[in-house]
Structure formats: C-alpha cells, structure tokens
Design a protein around this motif. Structure first.
Motif, PDB file in Angstrom:
ATOM      1  N   UNK A 133       0.859  -1.182   0.000  1.00  0.00           N
ATOM      2  CA  UNK A 133       0.000   0.000   0.000  1.00  0.00           C
ATOM      3  C   UNK A 133       0.895   1.231   0.000  1.00  0.00           C
ATOM      4  N   UNK A 134       0.866   2.002  -1.102  1.00  0.00           N
ATOM      5  CA  UNK A 134       1.730   3.172  -1.210  1.00  0.00           C
ATOM      6  C   UNK A 134       0.924   4.433  -0.933  1.00  0.00           C
ATOM      7  N   UNK A 135       1.617   5.432  -0.396  1.00  0.00           N
ATOM      8  CA  UNK A 135       0.908   6.672  -0.068  1.00  0.00           C
ATOM      9  C   UNK A 135       0.561   7.471  -1.326  1.00  0.00           C
ATOM     10  N   UNK A 136       1.397   7.369  -2.365  1.00  0.00           N
ATOM     11  CA  UNK A 136       1.075   8.038  -3.623  1.00  0.00           C
ATOM     12  C   UNK A 136       1.441   7.076  -4.751  1.00  0.00           C
ATOM     13  N   UNK A 137       0.474   6.252  -5.119  1.00  0.00           N
ATOM     14  CA  UNK A 137       0.780   5.162  -6.045  1.00  0.00           C
ATOM     15  C   UNK A 137       1.067   5.697  -7.452  1.00  0.00           C
ATOM     16  N   UNK A 138       0.485   6.831  -7.788  1.00  0.00           N
ATOM     17  CA  UNK A 138       0.733   7.431  -9.097  1.00  0.00           C
ATOM     18  C   UNK A 138       2.208   7.792  -9.271  1.00  0.00           C
ATOM     19  N   UNK A 139       2.770   8.385  -8.233  1.00  0.00           N
ATOM     20  CA  UNK A 139       4.179   8.768  -8.293  1.00  0.00           C
ATOM     21  C   UNK A 139       5.076   7.529  -8.302  1.00  0.00           C
ATOM     22  N   UNK A 140       4.669   6.526  -7.530  1.00  0.00           N
ATOM     23  CA  UNK A 140       5.440   5.289  -7.488  1.00  0.00           C
ATOM     24  C   UNK A 140       5.433   4.629  -8.868  1.00  0.00           C
ATOM     25  N   UNK A 141       4.290   4.680  -9.533  1.00  0.00           N
ATOM     26  CA  UNK A 141       4.161   4.132 -10.887  1.00  0.00           C
ATOM     27  C   UNK A 141       5.137   4.837 -11.833  1.00  0.00           C
ATOM     28  N   UNK A 142       5.193   6.144 -11.740  1.00  0.00           N
ATOM     29  CA  UNK A 142       6.123   6.893 -12.597  1.00  0.00           C
ATOM     30  C   UNK A 142       7.569   6.517 -12.275  1.00  0.00           C
ATOM     31  N   UNK A 143       7.813   6.287 -10.996  1.00  0.00           N
ATOM     32  CA  UNK A 143       9.164   5.960 -10.546  1.00  0.00           C
ATOM     33  C   UNK A 143       9.601   4.582 -11.062  1.00  0.00           C
ATOM     34  N   UNK A 144       8.673   3.646 -11.096  1.00  0.00           N
ATOM     35  CA  UNK A 144       9.053   2.259 -11.374  1.00  0.00           C
ATOM     36  C   UNK A 144       8.812   1.793 -12.801  1.00  0.00           C
TER      37      UNK A 144
END
Lengths: 255, 121
Positions: free
Chosen positions: B74-85
């Motif tokens: 569970x990520x706090x900002x999954x959109x940003x994590x998506x961009x990161x990964x």
C-alpha cells in the motif's frame, strides 16, 4: 514514496475454509470479507470479486480464489510465509497438536528458533523467533528458563519418551542440557575430526596418533599406523573415523 | 497467541541478483543478510513497512520460482510510485482503477514473483 503497509495475497481453494483455519486454528482475526454486511453473510455468487482479509500484527493475509479455479490449479509457493509470534515456544505448545507440522520446533545456528506448518491450502508457514540465547534446551525450554521454572516450583517438562533422571538413557537434548549444567557428571564427547587412513603419518616421521573412543588412553604405534582399535572397519566405511592424528614436530615415536 | 508480523520468504536462484534488483530498481534497502560475509544465501529487504526475505533455492528437486499469490504494497502516492518504477521493471498490469475504486498496478520481480502496488486508504 512511502509504502505504508504490506499484505500477502494468497490464492486459495476455498475462502471460507481458509478463514476458518486461520482464525480458529492459528488465532488470526478476520478483518474483512467480501459479501458480508455486519456479521451477516450475504448469499450471492461473488466469483473473482470474492476475498477475505485476516490480520496478524502489521501484516494482513488476503485470500482470493485461485486464478484458474480450484479444479484446474493448486496453490503453490516456492517459499514460505514467516510468522513472528511473541513467544515461539508458547505458539508451539498451543499449535502443534492441531496443525500439520512440517518440522518440529528447534533452534537453528543462525539464531532463530522455528517450527514449520503446512496450512490448509498447502502453503508453508514458519513460526519463528530470534533467540539471543542459544543455550542448550530440554525440550522447548532453555536452561535459564528451566532453572526459572524449577525455582518457581512449576513442573519441568521433558521431551516425550525421555527417561532422564529415572536411571534410563538420557535423550540427546537432555544430555546436552545436562552436560551444560553438570559438566563433571556427564562428560560430553566432542565430535571428532574425521581422519582418513591416508592421512595417517608415514612410518618413521615424528608423529603421534591419538586414538580415541575405543582406546581412550591414546596409543602410539611405531609404524605410524592406527592402532587396532582405530583401524577402519566396515562400519566406518573404510575410514578411520574414530582416529585422529596429531603431529608433534620433534616428538619421538614410541612403541 | 500474539502474532507480531508476517513476512514472505521466497526462494530464488540468485539471492545477490535479487537483492540488487530490489535495491536498485524498487528502492528497497538491505535489512539483513546471511552469512555475514561472502556469498549470500539469505537476504532481507525492506522499504518503509514492506519487508521481503529471499533464500537460496535448494538445488535439484524443487521447482522454479512460482507463487499463486502476490505481495501487495500500500503506497501513499501510487501514481508517483508508478512513474518511478514503470521504466525500470517488467509491468504485468499498468496503472488502473480496480472495481473497488483503488488505483493500483502490478509488476513482476526478477524471479517472476508478482508485486502489486495499490493506493493506501
């Protein structure tokens, strides 16, 4: 980016059976279930939307139906789920009669005390606790705990079948523990280095062969070969595994 | 019986390579290893409150890495994590909104184990 929490999603044969097993047998708490309202289970076909949450400490397990359906696929995991109980010995006492044990509780050299369980779906669970105290144990109790129990007058439990203290042979964990507690009374034989016959010193060199176990006093032969008691036999598969050779430079061989 | 935590211990052929993958691509930190020096046979990797352990696969009889399951972070900002990964890893399912309204995406790690990331509630 913070990962605030982690869940383990497990595909299972039957969600209800898995909930039953994890909550009733293992003491998890059911924290969410698709198709329920309050305590009431709503009867409708949920298919792939069916799920359940059970919680253990910081992590939840989420049960979902097997992707290929229970008829076509089986749960697999090359690995296990590691669970950390507060007290692994207590967990073992509570669980081992009610679950399929894959290996009984033991302390491993890497400092974990663990036991293994196969769950209702075939997933492997490991219950483990880090132990700073790797001291010998009688059954599931370490010596310090054993002493504590003895002081408080609680019954000291021994592993099943152990005849310690009744004049019968002492089981291995007990022997280990006893030798720790009473080193003079129960002299523990150290594991011996395995010596191959070919490593025996060549005749004429200044070496000494210390023969152990069968000839405790130590025998030295002039030819540098093992004494009769240490000769390799069929039972040692051709290796003089009960004989160790120790070289003493400058020492004299004696007959 | 009180359970304090549950952590997956997954088998891999290459503990070092897997640890590198998690550290370099997924932003995990190495949290523990065994043995202390030399070739690793066990590694523990952690990012915030997500923790995974890998152990060396015992040769021969066991099958290749496989799991009918997944790790769900569970990520706090999954959109940003998506961009990161997204550029770093093998994506199984792109960023999407699931039927329960949660933003999530699914990737595979270097062993083929499935990792899902969803927006934290």
């Amino acid at each position: 980016m913070t990962l605030a929490r982690m869940d383990l999603v497990l595909e299972v044969r039957e969600i209800d059976a898995s909930i039953e097993y994890y909550t009733r047998t293992l003491g998890f708490e059911l924290t969410g279930r698709a198709g329920t309202e309050g305590e009431q289970r709503l009867d409708r076909g949920l298919g792939a939307d069916d799920w359940a949450h059970v919680e253990a400490g910081a992590t939840s397990l989420v049960f979902v139906p097997l992707e290929g359906g229970a008829e076509n696929s089986v749960p697999v995991m090359t690995g296990s789920i590691y669970l950390y109980p507060e007290d692994v010995d207590k967990a073992w006492d509570e669980l081992h009669e009610h679950v399929e044990v894959t290996w009984p509780i033991r302390t491993w050299p890497y400092g974990m005390r663990e036991f293994g369980v196969r769950d209702v779906n075939g997933y492997w669970l490991v219950f483990g606790q880090a132990v700073d105290d790797l001291s010998p144990r009688v059954g599931t109790l370490s010596l310090p705990r054993l002493v504590d129990r003895a002081k408080t007058g609680d019954e000291v439990r021994k592993p099943p079948g152990c005849g310690a203290g009744r004049g019968r042979s002492v089981c291995r964990p007990c022997r280990w523990a006893w030798s720790f507690a009473f080193p003079m009374a129960l002299r523990r034989r150290k594991p011996l280095p395995v010596a191959n016959v070919s490593t025996a010193p060549t005749p004429g060199t200044s070496s000494r062969i210390r023969c152990v176990r069968r000839c405790w006093s130590g025998t030295v032969t002039p030819s540098g070969t093992c004494c009769a008691g240490c000769l390799p036999s069929a039972s040692t598969r051709g290796r003089a595994s009960i004989c160790t050779t120790v070289a003493f430079p400058g020492s004299r061989s004696r007959a | 019986m009180q359970l304090l935590d549950a952590i997956p211990m997954l088998e891999t052929d290459d503990v070092e390579g897997t640890a590198d993958f998690y550290v370099e691509k997924l932003g995990f930190k190495q949290h523990g290893r065994f043995p202390g020096t030399g070739a690793m046979t066990w590694a523990s990797l952690k990012r915030d409150r997500a923790q995974i352990m890998f152990s060396a696969r015992e040769g021969g009889a066991r099958r290749a890495p496989m799991w009918t399951g997944a790790i769900y972070c569970h990520a706090l900002d999954v959109g940003r994590l998506w961009e990161e990964l997204r550029a770093e890893v093998e994506v199984e399912r792109e960023l999407n909104t699931n039927p329960r309204g949660t933003l999530e995406f699914t990737i595979r790690d270097c062993n083929g184990y499935r990792l899902r990331f969803g927006e934290s509630e």
